[in-house]
Design a protein around this motif. Sequence first.
Motif, PDB file in Angstrom:
ATOM      1  N   ILE A  63       0.826  -1.205   0.000  1.00  0.00           N
ATOM      2  CA  ILE A  63       0.000   0.000   0.000  1.00  0.00           C
ATOM      3  C   ILE A  63       0.868   1.265   0.000  1.00  0.00           C
ATOM      4  O   ILE A  63       0.578   2.240  -0.685  1.00  0.00           O
ATOM      5  N   HIS A  64       1.974   1.193   0.745  1.00  0.00           N
ATOM      6  CA  HIS A  64       2.863   2.364   0.799  1.00  0.00           C
ATOM      7  C   HIS A  64       3.721   2.478  -0.444  1.00  0.00           C
ATOM      8  O   HIS A  64       3.988   3.575  -0.921  1.00  0.00           O
ATOM      9  N   LEU A  65       4.122   1.274  -0.949  1.00  0.00           N
ATOM     10  CA  LEU A  65       4.885   1.291  -2.205  1.00  0.00           C
ATOM     11  C   LEU A  65       4.036   1.874  -3.332  1.00  0.00           C
ATOM     12  O   LEU A  65       4.537   2.565  -4.217  1.00  0.00           O
ATOM     13  N   GLY A  66       2.714   1.576  -3.260  1.00  0.00           N
ATOM     14  CA  GLY A  66       1.789   2.119  -4.264  1.00  0.00           C
ATOM     15  C   GLY A  66       1.825   3.634  -4.288  1.00  0.00           C
ATOM     16  O   GLY A  66       1.865   4.264  -5.341  1.00  0.00           O
ATOM     17  N   ILE A  67       1.797   4.211  -3.088  1.00  0.00           N
ATOM     18  CA  ILE A  67       1.837   5.673  -2.986  1.00  0.00           C
ATOM     19  C   ILE A  67       3.178   6.200  -3.503  1.00  0.00           C
ATOM     20  O   ILE A  67       3.241   7.202  -4.235  1.00  0.00           O
ATOM     21  N   LEU A  68       4.233   5.458  -3.145  1.00  0.00           N
ATOM     22  CA  LEU A  68       5.558   5.868  -3.600  1.00  0.00           C
ATOM     23  C   LEU A  68       5.630   5.803  -5.127  1.00  0.00           C
ATOM     24  O   LEU A  68       6.125   6.726  -5.787  1.00  0.00           O
ATOM     25  N   TRP A  69       5.095   4.712  -5.662  1.00  0.00           N
ATOM     26  CA  TRP A  69       5.094   4.533  -7.128  1.00  0.00           C
ATOM     27  C   TRP A  69       4.306   5.656  -7.807  1.00  0.00           C
ATOM     28  O   TRP A  69       4.730   6.230  -8.792  1.00  0.00           O
ATOM     29  N   LYS A  70       3.149   5.981  -7.215  1.00  0.00           N
ATOM     30  CA  LYS A  70       2.324   7.054  -7.759  1.00  0.00           C
ATOM     31  C   LYS A  70       3.101   8.374  -7.739  1.00  0.00           C
ATOM     32  O   LYS A  70       3.057   9.162  -8.693  1.00  0.00           O
ATOM     33  N   SER A  71       3.834   8.592  -6.636  1.00  0.00           N
ATOM     34  CA  SER A  71       4.640   9.816  -6.533  1.00  0.00           C
ATOM     35  C   SER A  71       5.686   9.848  -7.628  1.00  0.00           C
ATOM     36  O   SER A  71       5.933  10.882  -8.255  1.00  0.00           O
ATOM     37  N   ILE A  72       6.311   8.662  -7.863  1.00  0.00           N
ATOM     38  CA  ILE A  72       7.390   8.620  -8.856  1.00  0.00           C
ATOM     39  C   ILE A  72       6.851   8.901 -10.252  1.00  0.00           C
ATOM     40  O   ILE A  72       7.393   9.711 -10.990  1.00  0.00           O
ATOM     41  N   TRP A  73       5.743   8.268 -10.622  1.00  0.00           N
ATOM     42  CA  TRP A  73       5.281   8.535 -11.990  1.00  0.00           C
ATOM     43  C   TRP A  73       4.666   9.914 -12.134  1.00  0.00           C
ATOM     44  O   TRP A  73       4.745  10.530 -13.182  1.00  0.00           O
ATOM     45  N   THR A  74       4.073  10.419 -11.051  1.00  0.00           N
ATOM     46  CA  THR A  74       3.591  11.803 -11.109  1.00  0.00           C
ATOM     47  C   THR A  74       4.768  12.753 -11.352  1.00  0.00           C
ATOM     48  O   THR A  74       4.708  13.646 -12.202  1.00  0.00           O
ATOM     49  N   ALA A  75       5.853  12.499 -10.606  1.00  0.00           N
ATOM     50  CA  ALA A  75       7.038  13.339 -10.776  1.00  0.00           C
ATOM     51  C   ALA A  75       7.610  13.178 -12.181  1.00  0.00           C
ATOM     52  O   ALA A  75       8.048  14.152 -12.799  1.00  0.00           O
ATOM     53  N   ALA A  76       7.578  11.929 -12.702  1.00  0.00           N
ATOM     54  CA  ALA A  76       8.126  11.677 -14.035  1.00  0.00           C
ATOM     55  C   ALA A  76       7.311  12.399 -15.101  1.00  0.00           C
ATOM     56  O   ALA A  76       7.868  13.045 -15.990  1.00  0.00           O
ATOM     57  N   ILE A  77       5.970  12.306 -14.985  1.00  0.00           N
ATOM     58  CA  ILE A  77       5.116  12.983 -15.973  1.00  0.00           C
ATOM     59  C   ILE A  77       5.312  14.494 -15.886  1.00  0.00           C
ATOM     60  O   ILE A  77       5.431  15.194 -16.893  1.00  0.00           O
ATOM     61  N   THR A  78       5.360  14.995 -14.646  1.00  0.00           N
ATOM     62  CA  THR A  78       5.582  16.427 -14.454  1.00  0.00           C
ATOM     63  C   THR A  78       6.890  16.851 -15.113  1.00  0.00           C
ATOM     64  O   THR A  78       6.961  17.862 -15.813  1.00  0.00           O
TER      65      THR A  78
END
Lengths: 302, 363
Positions: A63-78
């Motif tokens: 569940i926490h890795l999911g949030i981390l993953w979401k942060s990473i791809w959000t940062a990547a798209i940004t």
Amino acid sequence: MENWRDNKLVAAILIVPASAWILIFFTLPLVIVWVFSFGERGPQGQTFLAFTLDNYARALELIHLGILWKSIWTAAITTLICFILGFPLALGVAFAPARYKNLLLLLVILPFWTNLLIRTYAWIAVLRTRGFLNFGLEWVHGKLDALFSLVKLPDVMGTFQPLALLYNHSAVIIGLVYVALPFLVLPIYATLEKLDRSLMEASLDLGAGQWRTMAFVTIPLAFPGILSGLMLVFILSLGTYLTPVLLGGTDSMMIGNLIAQEFGPARDWPFGSALSFLLLYITFIILWIRAVVARRSKGVSY
Amino acid sequence: MTSNQPIIRIQSVTKIFNRTVTAVDDVSLDIAAGEFFALLGPSGCGKTTLLRMIAGFENPTTGRIVVDGQDMQGVDPNHRPVNMVFQSYAVFPHMTVAKNVAYGLKVTGVANSEIQKMVPEALQLVKLGGFEHRMPHQLSGGQQQRVSLARALVKKPKVLLLDEPLSALDAKLREAMQIELVNLQKSVGITFIIVTHSQSEALSVADRIAVMKDGQVKQVADPLALYEKPNSQFCADFIGKINQLEAEVAGVEGKNLVVDIRGVGKVVIPHEGHAEGRVSLAIRPEKVELNAHEPGDERVKFLSKVANVVYYGSTSQVFLENAAGDQLMAEIRNRESNTATSILIGSEVWVSWKAADTLVLTE
């Protein structure tokens, strides 16, 4: 004249305040957080010093890795959007006529003069259901509707439905792009500005068109600046807190918000500390990659 | 097309920057195929702007540039049959020497097998054989210069443009490169146009020199004519050293001019062309002779006081002041070891030169 560095007393007086500041207000808190990350949470939310890796193990739960993953791809798209928007902008400013250059640069850094919170609230005013963007779309819709009525095609457009632009992840990305863009433009601008113009001219002179010159000469030579810009934006977006809070919806939680939640309402400082250090390790890895790349291109004078 | 048609025709070209600054002012020049041509002038005279217009980096405000019979109006730099050697060399720092030289071939779609053959040849031509895999930062300035030359020559341009190519090299290397450039130009047979602010460089390398000032071409001539027969005070002063004396035209005697030099008196000087009123008489320092006794006729001569003697090894410069207080400088060869010391500061000597060597400058 005597060099001030040679005078031990003067050097100490000049160096001590800044070093002390960094030590007390940066290194020491960091060490505390690091120590906490191995600690245990008491029943009332106290932090007990211990040596356990439980917090890190929890941080790596799905569940926490999911949030981390979401942060990473959000940062990547940004980062990607920032590059698409920002690289041409940096080019434009760097190669603008000298008399406009300072004005354009000023426009790029102008947002820094206003508080981030206020700027983010301004985006709410733009994006919300009864915001400026929807007003604008409604106006266009109305005009088109009138136009179609004129050619005897009423109701082709239907009634205007305001777009749900706010409180979702797209809004977060829009907000992040807006915040991070100058951090991409400035380092790229700085390297392009220093580039010897005759290198580009030589490429043209040797028969390459503008696009080839861009691909074979300008971009490779501006690469250190591009890399710096990309990393700044990525790191900045990865650890963001404010933007998801104000612009995001229920699914927009990023690692920064999770950390804030652990330190705040959840009162689980050890787990929050472990998450913080996870973020820090990722940042270190990125910086290490950058250093490796920089070392490989070492000796090349730009 | 006949070979005597100029490879470059510059026709009343004017360049005005920002609507106010005239960098090049109505310049017309014809440059013949195979010529080594120099644009010479002080900084800010418009010589580099003119070169950049030929290369296509600037567009003329008015006028026309024709290269090899083709009007260059609207032709981008990458489509012009000219190549340039930049003042800063502009060697791509992220490419090896071989890749630098291959660049211009690669981007224009020359076959790889052809490139493999041409690159070593070009490097051989500039004496950089074996440097293929070096990076530019491992090369000296002179070597980077050669890479830049090879990179341009490998394209086999109709005209090679050189923008102050030697200005960053030290004096000894510069002189060696000047000779090498001339040899290179003769061997490849390509027209070279060099921009320089150094009159000695222009004199030593070029077949023909255009002297520029304030955006205008003041004189176009071969080195000998430019040095011996400058057409203006500016050219006389800019090319080498020269003494100038004020004089008044007193009359004309056949092909001779009678002039009244201030503090010296009337002198007869052979002169073609018209002159009247105030003129400037110019004489090269090395043509001035110094004698203890009054020299013979057909010479302009007067007594002067020795103000200073500066020793330069093979030559000495003797600074003189005549009765009217005008300054002159004579450059004498130190044939004897005591030539320089035998001229005593403060003593009076006879200063003279052949009347025919005197230049009458009206503008």
